[in-house]
Design an enzyme around this catalytic site. Structure first.
Site, short mmCIF file in Angstrom:
data_model
loop_
_atom_site.label_atom_id
_atom_site.label_comp_id
_atom_site.label_asym_id
_atom_site.label_seq_id
_atom_site.Cartn_x
_atom_site.Cartn_y
_atom_site.Cartn_z
N ASP A 59 0.86 -1.18 0.00
CA ASP A 59 0.00 0.00 0.00
C ASP A 59 0.89 1.23 0.00
OD1 ASP A 59 0.81 -0.11 2.70
OD2 ASP A 59 -1.10 0.67 3.42
N TYR A 61 2.95 4.81 0.60
CA TYR A 61 3.58 5.47 1.75
C TYR A 61 2.52 6.31 2.47
CZ TYR A 61 7.99 4.43 -0.71
OH TYR A 61 9.05 3.82 -1.34
N PHE A 72 6.61 2.50 -4.50
CA PHE A 72 7.99 2.70 -4.08
C PHE A 72 8.56 4.08 -4.43
CE2 PHE A 72 7.75 -2.00 -4.49
CZ PHE A 72 8.01 -2.34 -3.17
N HIS A 181 10.55 -9.10 0.39
CA HIS A 181 10.26 -7.68 0.19
C HIS A 181 11.51 -6.86 0.51
CE1 HIS A 181 8.27 -3.77 0.84
NE2 HIS A 181 7.31 -4.25 0.07
#
Length: 218
Positions: A59, A61, A72, A181
């Site tokens: 999801d 920031y 990202f 991740h």
């Protein structure tokens, strides 16, 4: 097909209408990221027919001035988040590319890298706060649409949430690259050393497609 046509079809579905109603309510009464006009910018930057690579985030920031609709990525002038810093470290180790001074990744999107979060909005300061609104169904439907893509796509799936979506990719022309991740909590457990960028380009070149230039301009 193109994203505009696809979105118009999606907008007729009851789950999507409910999702948009809940989002309108959230934007009206809380601080939501990204800005409403940036919600679907990942599609605006990367047309359906141009998609060659998909990078899935979880999801957005949830702090100010960070999320702008590409997973990202943060716009210039903002500190580089820790997950992106780890992505840059792996990019440097993999391809020798200098680590950029900023976190704006639109150059990747313009080359055919769709950078989408599986949940595409979040309340300020509350990670995962918009889970279960309906975004999970939306991102499932996006993956199903991409599975039908006529040319091969490389799906780069980092972490369990992204890898779960990989189960929807059943078309044998596509390629999946999976690992832990890049979050500081998990990057050392299989993300570092996974060489996703060179592996992605090797798949693209094998399929007769131009590789991604992963360098980020200053």
């Amino acid at each position: 097909m193109n994203w505009d046509i696809w979105m118009k079809q999606e907008a007729t579905l009851p789950y999507f209408q409910t999702l948009m109603e809940q989002l309108d309510e959230a934007y009206a009464h809380t601080t939501v990221y990204p800005k409403k006009e940036d919600l679907f910018s990942c599609f605006a930057c990367c047309p359906y027919e141009a998609v060659k690579v998909v990078i899935l985030g979880q999801d957005p920031y949830h702090e100010p001035n960070q999320a702008h609709g590409l997973c990202f990525s943060v716009k210039k002038g903002n500190p580089i988040p820790r997950s992106l810093s780890n992505i840059y470290k792996e990019l440097h180790a993999d391809l020798g590319i200098p680590i950029p001074s900023h976190g704006y990744l639109e150059e990747w999107a313009r080359q055919g890298v769709l950078m989408m979060n599986t949940v595409m909005s979040v309340e300020k300061g509350k990670a995962n706060s918009h889970r279960k609104l309906g975004w999970e169904t939306f991102s499932d439907h996006v993956m199903t649409a991409l599975n039908a893509h006529e040319t091969p796509i490389v799906f780069i799936l980092w972490g369990n949430a992204a890898m779960e979506k990989g189960k929807l990719i059943t078309n044998p022309i596509h390629h999946l690259i999976t690992s832990a991740h890049p979050s500081p909590l998990s990057a050392s457990r299989g993300f570092f050393g996974s060489r996703p960028f060179s592996r992605c380009n090797a798949f693209l070149e094998k399929d007769g497609l131009s590789p991604i230039d992963w360098r980020i301009s200053e």
